[in-house]
Design a protein around this motif. Structure first.
Motif, mmCIF file in Angstrom:
data_model
loop_
_atom_site.group_PDB
_atom_site.id
_atom_site.type_symbol
_atom_site.label_atom_id
_atom_site.label_comp_id
_atom_site.label_asym_id
_atom_site.label_seq_id
_atom_site.Cartn_x
_atom_site.Cartn_y
_atom_site.Cartn_z
ATOM 1 N N UNK A 222 -1.644 -9.622 7.550
ATOM 2 C CA UNK A 222 -0.794 -8.517 7.077
ATOM 3 C C UNK A 222 -1.217 -8.064 5.687
ATOM 4 N N UNK A 223 -1.545 -9.016 4.815
ATOM 5 C CA UNK A 223 -1.998 -8.646 3.479
ATOM 6 C C UNK A 223 -3.285 -7.831 3.548
ATOM 7 N N UNK A 224 -4.118 -8.123 4.502
ATOM 8 C CA UNK A 224 -5.374 -7.386 4.661
ATOM 9 C C UNK A 224 -5.141 -6.007 5.252
ATOM 10 N N UNK A 225 -4.387 -5.933 6.352
ATOM 11 C CA UNK A 225 -4.246 -4.678 7.095
ATOM 12 C C UNK A 225 -3.310 -3.691 6.400
ATOM 13 N N UNK A 226 -2.184 -4.178 5.933
ATOM 14 C CA UNK A 226 -1.177 -3.258 5.370
ATOM 15 C C UNK A 226 -1.439 -2.894 3.923
ATOM 16 N N UNK A 227 -1.939 -3.850 3.156
ATOM 17 C CA UNK A 227 -2.006 -3.631 1.715
ATOM 18 C C UNK A 227 -3.426 -3.685 1.148
ATOM 19 N N UNK A 228 -4.403 -4.129 1.948
ATOM 20 C CA UNK A 228 -5.773 -4.200 1.460
ATOM 21 C C UNK A 228 -5.965 -5.187 0.325
ATOM 22 N N UNK A 229 -5.161 -6.256 0.307
ATOM 23 C CA UNK A 229 -5.234 -7.215 -0.785
ATOM 24 C C UNK A 229 -6.502 -8.057 -0.740
ATOM 25 N N UNK A 230 -7.002 -8.316 0.458
ATOM 26 C CA UNK A 230 -8.218 -9.105 0.631
ATOM 27 C C UNK A 230 -9.090 -8.437 1.694
ATOM 28 N N UNK A 231 -10.381 -8.657 1.598
ATOM 29 C CA UNK A 231 -11.323 -8.080 2.559
ATOM 30 C C UNK A 231 -12.306 -9.160 2.998
ATOM 31 N N UNK B 216 3.825 -4.668 -2.329
ATOM 32 C CA UNK B 216 3.237 -3.354 -2.581
ATOM 33 C C UNK B 216 2.861 -3.178 -4.051
ATOM 34 N N UNK B 217 3.680 -3.735 -4.952
ATOM 35 C CA UNK B 217 3.363 -3.638 -6.382
ATOM 36 C C UNK B 217 2.152 -4.517 -6.725
ATOM 37 N N UNK C 229 -4.199 -7.599 -15.614
ATOM 38 C CA UNK C 229 -4.302 -9.043 -15.816
ATOM 39 C C UNK C 229 -3.120 -9.758 -15.181
ATOM 40 N N UNK C 230 -3.398 -10.876 -14.498
ATOM 41 C CA UNK C 230 -2.358 -11.589 -13.768
ATOM 42 C C UNK C 230 -1.385 -12.293 -14.682
ATOM 43 N N UNK C 231 -1.767 -12.537 -15.935
ATOM 44 C CA UNK C 231 -0.855 -13.253 -16.809
ATOM 45 C C UNK C 231 -0.025 -12.303 -17.671
ATOM 46 N N UNK C 232 -0.042 -11.017 -17.345
ATOM 47 C CA UNK C 232 0.747 -10.032 -18.079
ATOM 48 C C UNK C 232 2.109 -9.897 -17.414
ATOM 49 N N UNK C 233 3.192 -10.383 -18.067
ATOM 50 C CA UNK C 233 4.506 -10.353 -17.436
ATOM 51 C C UNK C 233 5.227 -9.032 -17.588
ATOM 52 N N UNK C 234 4.646 -8.069 -18.307
ATOM 53 C CA UNK C 234 5.371 -6.845 -18.629
ATOM 54 C C UNK C 234 5.836 -6.052 -17.407
ATOM 55 N N UNK C 235 4.984 -5.861 -16.365
ATOM 56 C CA UNK C 235 5.487 -5.111 -15.207
ATOM 57 C C UNK C 235 6.705 -5.749 -14.576
ATOM 58 N N UNK D 264 -0.129 -14.926 -4.660
ATOM 59 C CA UNK D 264 0.975 -15.888 -4.597
ATOM 60 C C UNK D 264 1.672 -16.013 -5.949
ATOM 61 N N UNK D 265 0.884 -16.055 -7.026
ATOM 62 C CA UNK D 265 1.471 -16.153 -8.370
ATOM 63 C C UNK D 265 2.388 -14.969 -8.659
ATOM 64 N N UNK D 266 1.919 -13.769 -8.323
ATOM 65 C CA UNK D 266 2.737 -12.581 -8.567
ATOM 66 C C UNK D 266 4.012 -12.605 -7.721
ATOM 67 N N UNK D 267 3.883 -12.962 -6.460
ATOM 68 C CA UNK D 267 5.057 -12.984 -5.578
ATOM 69 C C UNK D 267 6.085 -13.993 -6.058
ATOM 70 N N UNK D 268 5.628 -15.156 -6.522
ATOM 71 C CA UNK D 268 6.543 -16.177 -7.006
ATOM 72 C C UNK D 268 7.255 -15.737 -8.281
ATOM 73 N N UNK D 269 6.663 -14.771 -9.000
ATOM 74 C CA UNK D 269 7.291 -14.249 -10.207
ATOM 75 C C UNK D 269 8.148 -13.021 -9.910
ATOM 76 N N UNK D 270 8.251 -12.680 -8.615
ATOM 77 C CA UNK D 270 9.192 -11.647 -8.227
ATOM 78 C C UNK D 270 8.628 -10.264 -8.017
#
Length: 313
Positions: free
Chosen positions: A41-50, A83-84, A94-100, A73-79
């Motif tokens: 699903x991550x591949x087909x719907x969102x293009x997260x991995x190829x 899609x975001x 950057x993955x360690x930027x909590x601002x978004x 997984x890190x982003x999802x666990x942080x809420x």
């Protein structure tokens, strides 16, 4: 639901990789804990991995792909919603930027604050449903609602804030109690959660209980005011595998001693959770009392480890 492996026979090394250093979907699922259906699903719907493909169409993942999966997984666990996450990865954020994440929570809190200021409970109910449909329970409470609840609690001297806080407090207590009632009472493990006297509010205690719920255990949250000297009687009736004492204010010396005496009197493991646990680790290091912390994932990980150790002893 059966796990779909989607794997073809390939030449592999001893660690599950093929000869070119690529991993089949079954091995990626084992390494990351993400099932193959979700990976697709991550591949087909969102293009997260190829992933690469074999001639027969089976997926093969590189080390880089696995790193991307773990970032997701890190982003999802942080809420952050899936899609975001796709947008963040596409823009090389950057993955360690909590601002978004912080901005997203603040937007929800502003809308909830407007509903509270208008004493619009139907709108509050609608927003609560939207937040719960977008995030896991730990984010709903520890990321969105409780920080706002705490802010209102601290500013109750401002005219009108006490009324807004009472509205939010009563609303959330009712919703959390309802979710606690939906637990499967036939779970094989029982955990009792009880407040250290005068060291937390009822909502904080209820949320802690909710965040500790799990498919294979039922959490019984005892009412605020539960006498600790009668806890052994309650445990004789409920026969829990663990008792979790909850406190959001630091324990004094007398309270530490009381907690240690309680642990000796109960025939199960005893842990401390909440903000008090974050500052009591050194003081309780030599005792049998575990410190679960205050963050949902950490509390559950430590409680799981404690329960496994108790079962193995």
């Amino acid at each position: 639901m059966p796990v779909i492996t989607d794997i073809e026979p390939i030449t592999q090394t001893g660690d599950g990789r093929d000869s070119e250093g690529l991993y089949p979907i079954r091995e990626v699922a084992r390494l990351t804990g993400i099932n193959p259906v979700t990976l697709r699903a991550w591949e087909r719907r969102y293009g997260l991995i190829e992933p690469k493909r074999t001639e027969s169409g089976h997926r093969l993942y590189s080390v880089t792909d696995i790193g991307t999966i773990r970032r997701v997984m890190d982003w999802l666990e942080r809420g952050v919603t899936v899609s975001k996450v796709a947008q963040l990865l596409a823009s090389n954020t950057a993955c360690d930027d909590p601002q978004p994440v912080a901005n997203e929570y603040a937007e929800w809190q502003n809308r909830i604050s407007s509903a509270l200021a208008a004493f619009n409970e139907p709108e509050l109910e609608r927003l609560y449903g939207q937040v719960f449909s977008s995030y896991p329970a730990e984010v709903v409470f520890q990321g969105v609602f409780l920080p706002l609840w705490q802010q209102l609690l601290k500013t109750r001297d401002v005219f009108g804030r006490t009324s807004e806080w009472l509205l939010l407090d009563g609303f959330l207590r009712g919703r959390v109690q309802h979710r606690l009632q939906l637990q499967a009472m036939d779970a094989r493990q029982c955990v009792v959660v009880v407040a250290m006297p005068e060291l937390c509010h009822e909502l904080e205690l209820l949320v802690a209980g909710l965040l500790l719920t799990h498919s294979d255990r039922v959490v019984r949250v005892l009412a605020i005011g539960q006498p600790l000297d009668e806890l052994s009687l309650v445990c004789d009736r409920l026969e829990p595998q663990a008792v979790v004492l909850f406190a959001n204010h630091a324990l004094n010396t007398a309270q530490h001693r009381r907690l240690e005496r309680l642990a000796q009197a109960l025939n199960c493991s005893v842990s401390l959770a909440g903000e008090a646990a974050n500052v009591a680790q050194e003081a309780l290091a030599g005792s049998s009392i575990g410190c679960l912390g205050s963050e949902a994932r950490l509390m559950n990980q430590r409680l799981d480890a404690d329960l496994k150790a108790t079962q193995g002893s």
